[in-house]
Design a protein around this motif. Structure first.
Motif, mmCIF file in Angstrom:
data_model
loop_
_atom_site.group_PDB
_atom_site.id
_atom_site.type_symbol
_atom_site.label_atom_id
_atom_site.label_comp_id
_atom_site.label_asym_id
_atom_site.label_seq_id
_atom_site.Cartn_x
_atom_site.Cartn_y
_atom_site.Cartn_z
ATOM 1 N N ALA A 116 5.078 4.508 -0.299
ATOM 2 C CA ALA A 116 4.015 3.693 0.285
ATOM 3 C C ALA A 116 3.026 4.558 1.056
ATOM 4 O O ALA A 116 3.289 4.981 2.184
ATOM 5 N N GLY A 152 5.781 -2.387 -5.545
ATOM 6 C CA GLY A 152 5.697 -3.036 -4.238
ATOM 7 C C GLY A 152 6.200 -4.462 -4.222
ATOM 8 O O GLY A 152 6.715 -4.926 -3.210
ATOM 9 N N SER A 158 11.789 1.806 0.371
ATOM 10 C CA SER A 158 10.512 2.515 0.316
ATOM 11 C C SER A 158 10.515 3.709 1.258
ATOM 12 O O SER A 158 11.123 3.666 2.334
ATOM 13 N N ARG A 187 6.687 -8.958 1.965
ATOM 14 C CA ARG A 187 6.182 -8.397 0.711
ATOM 15 C C ARG A 187 5.291 -9.405 -0.008
ATOM 16 O O ARG A 187 5.426 -10.610 0.177
#
Length: 374
Positions: A116, A152, A158, A187
């Motif tokens: 990320a 994602g 992550s 998310r």
């Protein structure tokens, strides 16, 4: 790449990914079983050491596998390699506890993962990220948002880059391992005119996410340098993926040109058709040569900033130029979903944004070239 592994990946791409990819281009979601089949081949552990459950191959193997898989579907290939990259990251020195906890699920395809970097107001200017991490009793507190992240929408894990100092201070950026099921993580998926279901494109918000001290996996001053090296590798395999999409389009056009006749002659016997096809094939050969040089430099651990940027520019530009031309050779037949043209044309536009937009990379190449000449 061992020949056996190469053959297995090619068979998986042709037999399992290609038939499903047409539906993904219109919004269907890849079946979980496909990730597990890829895992069983060792795709999710290509460079992970054998002692930790992986295949122990080299970087060139990762690139070759990505090229083959992208020829079937760019998004699915990117989704796989991004999970692979986190698994490989956990095999670094000092990550033993995290590796014990997460590696089995990553290598089996049960757990998706992502890196990320990108934020709503920050893309290629990595030093300007605004997600923050501050020390609190017992660990860290993260605040911010990451967006346009591959995997994602479905990732459970992550590596998140966050600023521990003032915004814009590159040496203040650190990397944290974040369980995306933790309290405070929200998310969301991202859709666009180009369907991105196989990429798993999405983002997440971090609202006072509390992390333990050991979640820090790359300290301030080290994370910025490490991500630049990782981006060189990513630009190189993205270049190879574009080459793979070009090869798939050439194969499809060649087969059609041999069987379809116009005015009594096969299409591939018509001079103008053949000239256009040969031009695309020559462009692919040139792009592959540039990519090969970048693979060599990354593999040798030398400075690959210039070669990786040149490879991505060359392969993206070649595919963006010639995929539409190859579609024209096919005529309306090329729009049928069993052919790769429409989804590859869309995918190469996305590839042009990934790990550094083409216009920004061109500026970077100009600066690096000027520096070498002085």
């Amino acid at each position: 790449m061992s020949q056996s592994f190469q053959d297995q990946v090619a068979q998986f791409a042709e037999g399992r990914v290609t038939p499903a990819a047409a539906a993904w281009s219109t919004g269907a979601v890849p079946e979980p079983a496909l990730y597990q089949e890829a895992a069983a081949l060792g795709v999710l552990g290509m460079e992970v050491p054998q002692a930790q459950g992986g295949r122990g191959f080299d970087f060139a193997t990762r690139v070759a596998a990505c090229e083959v898989l992208a020829g079937a579907d760019f998004g699915f290939a990117m989704s796989l390699v991004n999970t692979h990259n986190i698994a490989l990251r956990l095999c670094e020195a000092g990550q033993e506890a995290a590796a014990r906890r997460y590696l089995p699920a990553l290598l089996s395809g049960q757990l998706h993962a992502c890196t990320a970097l990108t934020e709503p107001s920050t893309g290629s200017d990595f030093a300007a990220i605004q997600t923050t991490a501050r020390r609190v009793t017992g660990g860290w507190l993260l605040e911010g948002e990451k967006t346009w992240i591959i995997n994602g929408r479905q990732a459970g894990l992550s590596v998140v880059y966050a600023q521990c100092a003032e915004i814009g201070v590159s040496n203040g950026i650190a990397a944290f391992l974040v369980d995306l099921s933790a309290p405070g993580v929200t998310r969301y998926g991202i859709n666009s005119a180009f369907t991105q279901t196989s990429l798993g494109t999405g983002g997440f918000r971090l609202d006072a996410v509390k992390l333990p001290q050991e979640a820090l996996i790359s300290a301030p001053g080290m994370a910025f340098k490490s991500i630049l090296q990782e981006i060189n590798a990513a630009r190189t395999y993205v270049a190879a993926m574009c080459d793979g999409m070009m090869q798939a389009a050439l194969d499809s056009a060649a087969a059609y040109g041999a069987e379809r006749c116009s005015f009594g002659n096969p299409l591939n016997a018509i001079p103008r058709w053949k000239a256009e096809f040969d031009c695309a094939r020559a462009a692919l050969a040139e792009a592959r040569e540039v990519t090969r040089h970048a693979v060599d430099q990354v593999s040798q651990g030398t400075d690959a900033q210039l070669s990786a940027a040149q490879a991505k520019i060359s392969s993206v530009t070649s595919a963006q130029t010639h995929l539409p031309r190859l579609l024209q050779l096919m005529g309306a037949e090329g729009l049928r979903p069993e052919h790769p043209f429409a989804r590859h044309i869309a995918a190469v536009q996305i590839a042009g944004f990934t790990d550094g937009a083409t216009n920004i990379l061109k500026d970077r190449v100009a600066r690096l070239t000027a520096r070498k000449e002085t």
